[in-house]
Design a protein around this motif. Sequence first.
Motif, PDB file in Angstrom:
ATOM      1  N   UNK A   1       0.839  -1.208   0.000  1.00 25.26           N
ATOM      2  CA  UNK A   1       0.000   0.000   0.000  1.00 25.26           C
ATOM      3  C   UNK A   1       0.871   1.255   0.000  1.00 25.26           C
ATOM      4  N   UNK A   2       2.000   1.200   0.706  1.00 24.81           N
ATOM      5  CA  UNK A   2       2.926   2.340   0.719  1.00 24.81           C
ATOM      6  C   UNK A   2       3.477   2.591  -0.688  1.00 24.81           C
ATOM      7  N   UNK A   3       3.899   1.526  -1.380  1.00 28.47           N
ATOM      8  CA  UNK A   3       4.433   1.681  -2.740  1.00 28.47           C
ATOM      9  C   UNK A   3       3.374   2.216  -3.694  1.00 28.47           C
ATOM     10  N   UNK A   4       2.118   1.793  -3.513  1.00 30.69           N
ATOM     11  CA  UNK A   4       1.033   2.303  -4.360  1.00 30.69           C
ATOM     12  C   UNK A   4       0.843   3.806  -4.150  1.00 30.69           C
ATOM     13  N   UNK A   5       0.967   4.246  -2.884  1.00 30.69           N
ATOM     14  CA  UNK A   5       0.854   5.690  -2.613  1.00 30.69           C
ATOM     15  C   UNK A   5       1.992   6.454  -3.269  1.00 30.69           C
ATOM     16  N   UNK A   6       3.194   5.888  -3.236  1.00 36.85           N
ATOM     17  CA  UNK A   6       4.347   6.552  -3.857  1.00 36.85           C
ATOM     18  C   UNK A   6       4.180   6.633  -5.377  1.00 36.85           C
ATOM     19  N   UNK A   7       3.616   5.565  -5.978  1.00 40.55           N
ATOM     20  CA  UNK A   7       3.372   5.593  -7.425  1.00 40.55           C
ATOM     21  C   UNK A   7       2.335   6.654  -7.786  1.00 40.55           C
ATOM     22  N   UNK A   8       1.332   6.804  -6.929  1.00 37.19           N
ATOM     23  CA  UNK A   8       0.307   7.827  -7.177  1.00 37.19           C
ATOM     24  C   UNK A   8       0.915   9.222  -7.126  1.00 37.19           C
ATOM     25  N   UNK A   9       1.907   9.410  -6.266  1.00 36.46           N
ATOM     26  CA  UNK A   9       2.557  10.717  -6.179  1.00 36.46           C
ATOM     27  C   UNK A   9       3.366  11.031  -7.423  1.00 36.46           C
ATOM     28  N   UNK A  10       3.919  10.002  -8.065  1.00 36.70           N
ATOM     29  CA  UNK A  10       4.698  10.251  -9.279  1.00 36.70           C
ATOM     30  C   UNK A  10       3.802  10.723 -10.425  1.00 36.70           C
ATOM     31  N   UNK A  11       2.531  10.286 -10.393  1.00 39.33           N
ATOM     32  CA  UNK A  11       1.583  10.741 -11.418  1.00 39.33           C
ATOM     33  C   UNK A  11       1.293  12.222 -11.226  1.00 39.33           C
ATOM     34  N   UNK A  12       1.119  12.640  -9.964  1.00 34.52           N
ATOM     35  CA  UNK A  12       0.923  14.054  -9.674  1.00 34.52           C
ATOM     36  C   UNK A  12       2.293  14.723  -9.525  1.00 34.52           C
ATOM     37  N   UNK A  13       2.325  15.881  -8.906  1.00 30.71           N
ATOM     38  CA  UNK A  13       3.591  16.591  -8.730  1.00 30.71           C
ATOM     39  C   UNK A  13       4.321  15.993  -7.534  1.00 30.71           C
ATOM     40  N   UNK A  14       5.537  15.536  -7.770  1.00 27.85           N
ATOM     41  CA  UNK A  14       6.315  14.917  -6.690  1.00 27.85           C
ATOM     42  C   UNK A  14       7.350  15.921  -6.184  1.00 27.85           C
ATOM     43  N   UNK A  15       7.412  16.079  -4.873  1.00 21.73           N
ATOM     44  CA  UNK A  15       8.355  17.018  -4.276  1.00 21.73           C
ATOM     45  C   UNK A  15       9.772  16.460  -4.377  1.00 21.73           C
ATOM     46  N   UNK A  16      10.753  17.325  -4.658  1.00 26.21           N
ATOM     47  CA  UNK A  16      12.135  16.846  -4.694  1.00 26.21           C
ATOM     48  C   UNK A  16      12.604  16.447  -3.292  1.00 26.21           C
ATOM     49  N   UNK A  17      13.482  15.436  -3.250  1.00 20.84           N
ATOM     50  CA  UNK A  17      14.013  14.979  -1.975  1.00 20.84           C
ATOM     51  C   UNK A  17      15.059  15.962  -1.481  1.00 20.84           C
ATOM     52  N   UNK A  18      14.894  16.437  -0.248  1.00 22.85           N
ATOM     53  CA  UNK A  18      15.829  17.396   0.333  1.00 22.85           C
ATOM     54  C   UNK A  18      16.929  16.650   1.076  1.00 22.85           C
ATOM     55  N   UNK A  19      18.187  16.909   0.706  1.00 22.04           N
ATOM     56  CA  UNK A  19      19.323  16.291   1.376  1.00 22.04           C
ATOM     57  C   UNK A  19      19.830  17.221   2.471  1.00 22.04           C
ATOM     58  N   UNK A  20      20.167  16.696   3.638  1.00 22.39           N
ATOM     59  CA  UNK A  20      20.609  17.550   4.740  1.00 22.39           C
ATOM     60  C   UNK A  20      21.969  18.187   4.507  1.00 22.39           C
ATOM     61  N   UNK A  21      22.804  17.586   3.633  1.00 22.44           N
ATOM     62  CA  UNK A  21      24.151  18.093   3.375  1.00 22.44           C
ATOM     63  C   UNK A  21      24.408  18.129   1.876  1.00 22.44           C
ATOM     64  N   UNK A  22      25.329  18.990   1.416  1.00 23.27           N
ATOM     65  CA  UNK A  22      25.762  18.918   0.014  1.00 23.27           C
ATOM     66  C   UNK A  22      26.370  17.554  -0.289  1.00 23.27           C
ATOM     67  N   UNK A  23      26.402  17.181  -1.570  1.00 23.56           N
ATOM     68  CA  UNK A  23      26.810  15.831  -1.937  1.00 23.56           C
ATOM     69  C   UNK A  23      28.250  15.526  -1.555  1.00 23.56           C
ATOM     70  N   UNK A  24      29.162  16.528  -1.638  1.00 25.83           N
ATOM     71  CA  UNK A  24      30.556  16.256  -1.275  1.00 25.83           C
ATOM     72  C   UNK A  24      30.685  15.961   0.218  1.00 25.83           C
ATOM     73  N   UNK A  25      29.953  16.689   1.057  1.00 22.98           N
ATOM     74  CA  UNK A  25      29.983  16.434   2.501  1.00 22.98           C
ATOM     75  C   UNK A  25      29.269  15.129   2.841  1.00 22.98           C
ATOM     76  N   UNK A  26      28.236  14.801   2.059  1.00 27.25           N
ATOM     77  CA  UNK A  26      27.550  13.529   2.257  1.00 27.25           C
ATOM     78  C   UNK A  26      28.502  12.359   2.003  1.00 27.25           C
TER      79      UNK A  26
END
Length: 336
Positions: free
Chosen positions: A129-154
């Motif tokens: 059910x969780x994966x189905x909700x995530x797929x539904x979000x891809x059909x609509x507008x999906x928010x970008x994933x926010x990373x806590x640090x820049x990629x080099x520091x990550x």
Amino acid sequence: VFQPITGIFFDKHPVAWSLPIGMSFTLIGLINLAFSDNLYWILASVFLIGIGSSVLHPEASRITFLASGGKRGLAQSLFQVGGNFGGSLGPLLVALLVAPYGRQHLIVFAFVALAAIGVMYPICKWYKSYLNRMKAQTVSVRKPVHLPLPMDKTALSIAILLILIFSKYIYMASLNSYYTFYLIHKFGVSVQASQLYLFVFLIATAIGTLLGGPIGDRVGRKYVIWASILGAAPFTLIMPHVENLYLTTVLSFCVGLTLSSAFPAILVYAQELLPYKLGLISGLFFGFAFGVAGIASAVLGNMADRYGIEAVYNVCGYMPLIGLVTWFLPDLKKKR
């Protein structure tokens, strides 16, 4: 070795029923192991069990993260305590069932794997059910994933965490594999008594694992890592020089309690750095931890044969000092 690979695969192609699929490999491997009558059959059986483990750890860790309700450290600790409990109970059951009655009694463990598949059914329904909700979000507008640090520091932070895992599991391998030999050699205890002293250490690791996650949720994971790995150094440095069996037991308990609390904090810290790569991170850290432990056991065994068992603990006692690199980790709790 396969854990990061399966983690990457399920990151890109999530499967709701991945946990029972992985446990089915374990089930088939256990059945084959019970009836194998040559080395190649045994190796094939163990390979199948390893495939099951390589699916279980990244996927179960991912679902634990998603289902934690924000208390990620507590959830990860509970998940890993199950592993610690099974790891300590497994050899005991082998001693009770397999050693006296024959290898065919390994088939009993197949029923445990069947029970695990049954337990996974409602979890997989929730995950579907969780994966189905995530797929539904891809059909609509999906928010970008926010990373806590820049990629080099990550990338730097993940490298530091892997160094910490290296220092922790080198020492843990020395205790898991050679602590009984150390006690027999230094204090002249019996094999049976040495197993009881090892059990004290294993109990301490279970308690430490259970405490490390929730404390990290409350005070911050960086501080738990500091206290866990670097905090074990006084005990590991003193233990080889103690000439009293009971004080050695107390020190081993303190080492197990402090060191084991690090892994849940380290894993959740890494997952929070890359929340869209949960499978990769979980597979990388579980796989690296198990790999380091396996290689370290072989290296330390060779060292013990050449220089003596006490030399192993004199050298390994310095490993927790590598925890000083924790200084370079950013404090994610402050950033949030």
